[in-house]
Each structure stands twice: as structure tokens, then as C-alpha cells.
Design an enzyme around this catalytic site. Structure first.
Site, PDB file in Angstrom:
ATOM      1  CE1 TYR A  40      -0.166  -3.371 -18.827  1.00 41.25           C
ATOM      2  CE2 TYR A  40      -0.788  -3.579 -16.519  1.00 41.25           C
ATOM      3  CZ  TYR A  40       0.179  -3.388 -17.488  1.00 41.25           C
ATOM      4  OH  TYR A  40       1.488  -3.199 -17.127  1.00 41.25           O
ATOM      5  CD  GLU A  84      -1.462   4.602  13.305  1.00 43.33           C
ATOM      6  OE1 GLU A  84      -1.405   5.451  14.185  1.00 43.33           O
ATOM      7  OE2 GLU A  84      -0.886   4.717  12.224  1.00 43.33           O
ATOM      8  CG  ASP A 108       1.425   5.858  16.384  1.00 40.01           C
ATOM      9  OD1 ASP A 108       1.174   5.005  17.257  1.00 40.01           O
ATOM     10  OD2 ASP A 108       2.217   5.662  15.444  1.00 40.01           O
TER      11      ASP A 108
END
Lengths: 372, 372
Positions: free
Chosen positions: A107, A201, A253
Site C-alpha cells: 500500500y 511443528e 510428523d
């Protein structure tokens, strides 16, 4: 490339950067004074210009550059955007000692060029690219240009930092932890009493570890990023490793996405290959979950079948040059393929709510069961 | 429904809840002893059983219930899941004083029923539903059942809290802030020196306000949730409003999604209508961005055209009973439709990087330009 000592001294860093930006501007003026077209030589950000540095264990950018010429009409717009971004960053961020986000900067740059109906930028991708050009031209992090990335993640441990005028003890943060800011360049570590850093995580895993005071009992630092690591978290990990020689262990994971989070922390990413020096931590180790954990910790009934998208990602991961020559990783990918399944850290809760803090983590760490 | 004083006293709360869970179990045993089929009567969670309470300004659940009968084979599985979830929560969470996530709880419940090949739960949606059943049966938040939601967001201001053994000063948190935990039920406010609370959806806006020390200069609390509010943030807002009579101002984008964030903070949500008492803050006010700000603050050139999905959401919002009778909101939706465009908070940066902290917010707050 600056030294760490320099990078962490905000005032020197600012002065250096401001000088570099002024040099960029002076160069443009000098060329204009010879009646030639001003230009920038910018390293090319494509896969063909990226390679894996086997010696230093990181993804790096090669040295192909492309010239961006103001009077080449195919380049005029981008040249002007990059130069204008430099001006706005110099005047409205560095000189005022303020930071902002990529969206705000868009912007700040989005204005109509006088006497035309042309906007300097129409889409955020244009101002984002201009910032990336400047990172490359000035050889520095956009955080040092005072343009921040997304903020996410929290941390706890026996660490005291100074951030602005505040002294912050990461061991007195209750159930929430200290929120890791997007820009950690000016944080001073005043005291670090920890044997290692455990990155995870998932915020739910962090909560369990924090509630069980894992960091206190094991004298470590626990840090999470709620999914993919942010740049702020990656910088903190690198700084704790470099400045305090702390080992960094990664807990994700057992799936291609978790392993990729590890890969990015360790080697850097293809998209940000020019910043690997500042964002990657080649010495970090993969703690888990790994394929061998599944039998060992009785998680077999909690496997989740791979989806097509997982299999595709798995094949890509296998072929990354930093994985494919390593037998340990070949074994992991083979296990994932053999099971045709992935496993989540939370599966350990099936063995008891604090199994992870009382058994799994202490055992893995004591036995140094890490993948590299 | 418990009083706030009760709810914030963890020990009483735990004891009450444990008693309620024991009562649930005893009820099942009593019915079994009469050789009848045990059952639960659970409020129905469908739109038809939800209404807007105009007097108390919140979305509430009506009193339609459905009976879940163990010996009705269509109900057996769900009945067993709910009862088992109660047992796990009682024994492994409340009695051990530990908390967990919905994902972990799924794994804690995912076991094979002895002498069968049937898993108690196969998918997380089943354990999630069991937790929701218990929230309804026990009339309490799942946080008090020690099952936490996603953690996100950060806070700063002249506030001192006690969280566990830690005393935490929200005005000494540097550039990061205190990370708001998923469960804020047991946090004690030791000192609150603020005139109002400013909630914002965006972490980048929070960073600007924190860097400009907006909370210090305006004696307020600033809190962000990085998008949709988490349950933790909604509870903190409600507690600050109820316990300290602090006004809550909401700062979001001028688009249907931003307005919906406000709507959820104020009135609650349809999905969690049974928890509106605990999660909603009917007295909060909408600070901005609003449609009138666009002309007033010169943001017209920064409007972003509505997409089909925005228009569809806008039509839904207009028809919510808590908006449709209010002329102020009708005007806002009409402006959005007239412009066929939305506007982001970051657009204020086009007017200068600290325009938001030096002009926009002080002016809006001084003139009490709020929507209700």
C-alpha cells in the site's frame, strides 16, 4: 556477507544498509549523468540458478545474473518498482526506525505516477518481488530492511533476552510462552542456560511439553511455529546454534510435510536460496517421528494411509540431492512407502498422555537417536 | 451455568466437573441396574435448534433434545464414544491435572474394543463429537474438560497476570508479546491498568501498534489472533469486559470476513451456540474499518473488487437477524455493495506508516465512532 556480530548490532546494520541503498541511488544518478540507461544486475531466482552446496550443507544461489535496464521497455516497470521500494524503505522504514509487513509496503508503494494513470504497483506480487530484488542487491535479510514476515510461534526455556527496553525471561511465561516476533534481529541474548533446543511443528505438542515442564526437567528450550517454520523461528534456531553452540533437534510428523519442515530448517529452501546463510541451520538433527519409531513405540495401528498428494511429495523428497545419497533417509522413505502410511506425533498419546515427555523424548535424546 | 467466580477457580471447577461426570456414570449404572437401556438426552446441534436472544444479544441454543439410547443400534456407537470420552477425560485429564488437544484425545480414544475388531473411534470427527456432547451434557467449556483448542495470538498492555507459578507483565514483552494460550480459564488477573481493549485480526497491525507503543500512549490492551479469533482470545476478551468492565473495540478489514470476526466475538457463533454465555462479548463495539472511513481517510483508490465468494458471504451477513434490523449495518452493507469492493486495514499505510496509530485510531476512539 556480514558477520553475525555486525548483523546483530542494529545501529551498525542500519548504517551499513543505508549506505548500501545510497550507493544504489548514486550509481543510478552516475549512469544517468553519462546519458546512459541506468540498470541493476540482479541474481536470477530460478531453479536453474540454485544448487546444493555439499560442503557447507545448504541450498545456495549460483551467480547467474540478469541485467534490468531502465530504457528497455520490458524492464522499465520492474526497475522503477525496485528503485521506488528502495526509496520508501530508506525514508519511511530505516530512517524512522519502524518496521512493516509486505502487505503494508504494497500500500505504501501503490500510488499513481504523477501526470499518468499508471500505478507504480497494481498487485502485491510486484512489491514483493521488488523487496526480493533488494534482498539480492543489498545481500541482506528483508527483516533488516524492516519488512517483516508473518509472526507465529512461541518459546519457553531458561533464557533471558533483551528486546528493546524489556528484559524477558522465557522461563516465566506461564502456559502461553513468549510470542516469537517476525523480526528477531535485534534481540540480545543475556543469558542462555540450556543443553539443547527442541523445535516442534505443533502447538499442541508444545503445550504438553510446557505443561510437563519438559524444558525445566531437561534443561532445554522448546519452540514451536504452528506448522511451517516462520523466518523469525528459523533465525532464532540459527542464532541459538551459532552463538551458543546449542544442538537443535526437530520434532515433526513422520510424513513428507514434516520431513520437509526439517529440510527447510537444516538446508534452507529453494525459494529463499539466496538467504540460506542467514536462515538455515545445517547442524540441526531430525529427532522424530521416524519410521523405526512406529514398531518400537507401538504406533502401527495409528498409521494413516498416504494420499496421492503425499505419495507425490514423497517422491519429490526422495530425489532431493541432500536426501538421496543418504542411506538413513533412503531407509525412512522406504519405510513410508512400505507401510504406504504416515504417522503423527500425537499418536504417541495413545500410549499415555505424557508418554512423549516421560519416555519417548528422554529415550531418543539419551540414545542420540537422530537422523542427520 | 456456573458463575464467573466459580469458573475461574480451577479447583472448585474441577471438583464440580468431576462430580458431574461421576453423576453421569452413576446414572448409567442406575439405569442398567433396572435392566433398562441407559441413555443420554443431548441438546440438538442443528440450525433449527438455534436462535438469537434479542434481549441478551447472543446466539443461543433452544431446548430441543434427542435421546441417545444404548440399546438402539443406531445410537450404540455414539453412546459408547461419549461415555468413553467422559472416562478418559475424567481419569487421564482431570485427575492428572493435564490438558490435551482434540487430536491427541482422538488417539487416546482410538483403541480396539476387547474381543472385537471394532475401534472405539475411527475418525477424529467421532471423538470431536463426543467432546461436544459432553460440553452439552455437563454444561461447560471443553477447556474446563482440559481439551484445548488451537493456540494463536499475542497480547500487550499494562496488565499483570498470574499463570501457574509465573507472574507475567504484558507490558514487558518486547516486540513479541505474550503468546495467548489455548486455555485461559485459570489465569488470574493481578493488575489491570487500561481504559479499553483493542482487538485486531492481523498480526502485522498489532506489530505496528506495539512498535509505536500505542498501548502505552493510549493506556489500553492490544490483542491479535492472526485471523479468526481463537477460543482463548475470545475468553480473554470476555473476561476483560466482564471482570474489569473494559470496553472492547474490534479492528478488522472492511469485508464480510472481517465483519464476521466481529460478529462472532460479539454474539457467538451458530456452531458453538451452546457456549455463547462463555465465549461471546455482547458489549464489544466495531471500530473499523467501516464504509465511511473509505472517503474520510482517502482510501478509495485502495478498494479491492469483491469476488463472487465475497458477494455471497455479504448477502448471508446482511440477513443475519442480529444485523438486518440495524440501520447502521444496513448502511455498511449498502456501501460495500455500492462500491462492489472491500478495503483492508493495511490500506491506511498508504497515508503514512503510523497514520493508523497517530491519526486513525485516536480520532475514531476520541469521537466514539463505533458501530454496535
Amino acid at each position: 556477507m556480514k558477520t553475525d556480530a555486525e548483523r546483530h548490532n542494529s545501529k551498525i546494520s542500519n548504517a551499513n544498509l543505508e549506505m548500501k541503498i545510497r550507493n544504489l541511488g548514486n550509481f543510478v544518478i552516475d549512469v544517468l549523468n553519462t546519458n546512459e540507461s541506468p540498470y541493476f544486475d540482479i541474481p536470477i531466482r530460478t531453479l536453474s540458478n540454485v544448487e546444493f552446496d555439499k560442503e557447507n550443507l545448504k541450498i545456495v544461489m549460483k551467480d547467474k545474473k540478469s541485467r534490468r535496464n531502465f530504457l528497455n521497455i520490458a524492464h522499465t516497470r520492474k526497475f522503477t518498482q525496485t528503485l521506488s521500494a528502495a526509496a520508501v524503505i530508506y525514508k519511511e522504514l530505516l530512517q524512522t526506525e519502524k518496521t512493516t509487513s509486505l502487505r503494508d509496503l504494497f500500500y505504501m508503494l501503490k500510488r499513481t505516477i504523477p501526470d499518468t494513470k499508471i500505478n507504480l504497483v497494481d498487485e502485491q506480487i510486484e512489491s514483493d518481488n521488488a523487496v526480493e530484488d533488494l534482498e539480492l542487491l543489498l545481500d541482506d535479510l528483508r527483516e533488516n530492511l524492516h519488512v517483516n514476515a508473518k509472526k507465529k510461534g512461541s518459546v519457553a526455556g531458561n533464557v533471558v533476552i533483551k528486546d528493546g527496553d524489556d528484559i524477558i525471561a522465557w522461563n516465566k511465561m506461564g502456559s502461553g510462552g513468549w510470542a516469537v516476533p517476525s523480526n528477531v534481529e535485534n534481540i540480545e541474548f543475556k543469558g542462555v542456560d540450556a543443553k539443547f533446543v527442541l523445535f516442534m511443528e505443533k502447538d499442541a505438542v508444545w503445550n504438553r511439553l510446557n505443561e510437563d515442564k519438559f524444558w525445566k526437567k531437561n534443561n532445554c528450550i522448546i519452540i514451536e511455529s504452528g506448522g511451517q517454520t516462520t523466518r523469525g523461528v528459523r533465525r532464532i534456531l540459527q542464532r541459538l546454534n551459532k552463538e551458543f553452540s546449542l544442538p537443535i533437534y526437530v520434532l515433526v510428523d513422520f510424513d513428507p510435510w514434516g520431513i520437509y519442515i526439517y529440510s527447510v530448517i537444516k538446508y534452507g529452501s529453494i525459494g529463499l536460496s539466496h538467504l540460506s546463510d542467514m536462515l538455515s541451520t545445517p547442524k540441526c538433527k531430525f529427532l522424530g517421528l521416524n519410521g523405526n519409531d512406529i514398531e518400537k513405540y507401538g504406533l502401527k495401528k495409528h498409521l494413516i494411509k498416504l494420499k496421492d498428494v503425499d505419495i507425490q511429495r514423497l517422491e519429490e523428497m526422495k530425489n532431493y540431492v541432500w536426501f538421496k545419497d543418504k542411506n538413513d533417509w533412503k531407509e525412512q522413505f522406504d519405510i513410508m512407502k512400505k507401510f504406504n502410511a504416515k504417522a503423527e506425533i500425537e499418536a504417541l498419546s495413545a500410549r499415555g498422555i505424557s508418554f512423549i515427555t516421560e519416555k519417548y523424548l528422554p529415550e531418543k535424546i539419551a540414545n542420540k537417536e537422530f537422523l542427520d
